[in-house]
Design a protein around this motif. Sequence first.
Motif, mmCIF file in Angstrom:
data_model
loop_
_atom_site.group_PDB
_atom_site.id
_atom_site.type_symbol
_atom_site.label_atom_id
_atom_site.label_comp_id
_atom_site.label_asym_id
_atom_site.label_seq_id
_atom_site.Cartn_x
_atom_site.Cartn_y
_atom_site.Cartn_z
ATOM 1 N N ALA A 56 0.833 -1.201 0.000
ATOM 2 C CA ALA A 56 0.000 0.000 0.000
ATOM 3 C C ALA A 56 0.866 1.248 0.000
ATOM 4 O O ALA A 56 1.683 1.450 0.899
ATOM 5 C CB ALA A 56 -0.916 0.006 1.215
ATOM 6 N N ASP A 111 -0.862 4.396 -0.706
ATOM 7 C CA ASP A 111 -1.879 5.229 -0.066
ATOM 8 C C ASP A 111 -2.589 4.410 1.006
ATOM 9 O O ASP A 111 -2.473 3.173 1.030
ATOM 10 C CB ASP A 111 -2.939 5.661 -1.090
ATOM 11 C CG ASP A 111 -2.401 6.570 -2.174
ATOM 12 O OD1 ASP A 111 -1.525 7.392 -1.871
ATOM 13 O OD2 ASP A 111 -2.884 6.459 -3.322
ATOM 14 N N VAL A 124 -5.496 2.245 2.034
ATOM 15 C CA VAL A 124 -6.291 1.372 1.173
ATOM 16 C C VAL A 124 -7.470 0.863 1.992
ATOM 17 O O VAL A 124 -7.286 0.130 2.969
ATOM 18 C CB VAL A 124 -5.440 0.203 0.641
ATOM 19 C CG1 VAL A 124 -6.295 -0.768 -0.165
ATOM 20 C CG2 VAL A 124 -4.292 0.730 -0.218
ATOM 21 N N ASN A 148 -12.206 3.196 -0.930
ATOM 22 C CA ASN A 148 -11.452 3.594 -2.128
ATOM 23 C C ASN A 148 -10.935 2.399 -2.920
ATOM 24 O O ASN A 148 -9.986 2.506 -3.670
ATOM 25 C CB ASN A 148 -10.330 4.582 -1.790
ATOM 26 C CG ASN A 148 -9.147 3.948 -1.071
ATOM 27 O OD1 ASN A 148 -9.221 2.816 -0.601
ATOM 28 N ND2 ASN A 148 -8.058 4.694 -0.988
ATOM 29 N N CYS A 182 -10.201 -1.284 -2.094
ATOM 30 C CA CYS A 182 -9.143 -2.227 -1.714
ATOM 31 C C CYS A 182 -9.296 -3.517 -2.525
ATOM 32 O O CYS A 182 -10.326 -3.782 -3.146
ATOM 33 C CB CYS A 182 -9.210 -2.538 -0.224
ATOM 34 S SG CYS A 182 -10.681 -3.466 0.292
ATOM 35 N N GLU A 218 -7.857 -4.413 3.603
ATOM 36 C CA GLU A 218 -7.587 -3.015 3.892
ATOM 37 C C GLU A 218 -6.182 -2.885 4.471
ATOM 38 O O GLU A 218 -5.742 -3.730 5.265
ATOM 39 C CB GLU A 218 -8.619 -2.469 4.878
ATOM 40 C CG GLU A 218 -10.034 -2.457 4.317
ATOM 41 C CD GLU A 218 -11.013 -1.751 5.233
ATOM 42 O OE1 GLU A 218 -11.456 -0.639 4.890
ATOM 43 O OE2 GLU A 218 -11.324 -2.321 6.301
ATOM 44 N N ASN A 246 -13.616 2.644 -7.969
ATOM 45 C CA ASN A 246 -13.328 3.568 -6.865
ATOM 46 C C ASN A 246 -14.419 4.639 -6.813
ATOM 47 O O ASN A 246 -14.401 5.603 -7.576
ATOM 48 C CB ASN A 246 -11.951 4.205 -7.046
ATOM 49 C CG ASN A 246 -11.542 5.056 -5.858
ATOM 50 O OD1 ASN A 246 -12.315 5.245 -4.920
ATOM 51 N ND2 ASN A 246 -10.334 5.578 -5.894
ATOM 52 N N ARG A 295 -6.335 5.465 -4.732
ATOM 53 C CA ARG A 295 -5.849 4.233 -4.105
ATOM 54 C C ARG A 295 -4.689 3.693 -4.924
ATOM 55 O O ARG A 295 -4.870 3.135 -5.992
ATOM 56 C CB ARG A 295 -6.961 3.195 -4.018
ATOM 57 C CG ARG A 295 -6.562 1.929 -3.242
ATOM 58 C CD ARG A 295 -6.910 0.663 -3.969
ATOM 59 N NE ARG A 295 -6.145 0.509 -5.192
ATOM 60 C CZ ARG A 295 -6.310 -0.516 -6.032
ATOM 61 N NH1 ARG A 295 -7.228 -1.428 -5.796
ATOM 62 N NH2 ARG A 295 -5.567 -0.615 -7.125
#
Length: 249
Positions: free
Chosen positions: A123, A125, A127, A131, A133, A174, A194, A200
Amino acid sequence: MNYKLTQAELAQFHELGYLGPFTLCSPEDMAAIRSRIETEVLTSDGPNPKSRLQCRHLDQRFLYNLCAHPAILDRAESLFGPDLVLWATYFFNKEPGGSEIPWHQDFNYWPLEPVVNLSAWLAIDPVTIENSCVNLIPGSHKKIIKHLPSREGMAFSEEADPAQVDASKAIPMELKPGEFFLFNERTLHQSNKNMSQKRRMGMTMRITVPFVKMTHDVGPLFPGHANIQLRGTDHLGFNRLVAPPETNP
């Protein structure tokens, strides 16, 4: 630190087809890495002139260093043994409104023989479910699913046969920035469109072993593609190897 998998973790990986999340770095450290990705990687051409998102570990040392982190390699060695090959990376950069990636098994798309692969999904950002995942189906790696032309609006041109996918069993992965999970080449996974207002971004790292023969110069790879030996030795010489990139400024 020693990040090798325990016997319980090994059993879980073989039973479920994935493992994690694990921590590679803190969210604060990933914030600095994310800034470099945005300013040095997404704005510049890489080894594949058609995509700035693919295989940037070949020209950016700080990205190669993420792939070579012991948090990933110690666990990969627990699964695959001491000889580890990095053959691909990719930034899955899903902006708000970004299309759904359909259910699929990665082996379907790759020019590898045999298709043996461990993926780490890191990741960049935050997650979340909101958004988009990655969703995974535990145990789905035990069956090969036929892939068909994708339905309209999907990000991939082929998807696993919807009639053979039980999405009710899916679990969302996540992640905080700097966390990652591992999965194999047959684990069914997807991500929704998204629908949030937040990007993401994740980076996938693809690790295999020297006895796997790949066709370097065809899609989804590209002319001039090469592997990097992460650990151990390539005693077979099936594939093109290059050294890691020089240290970034």
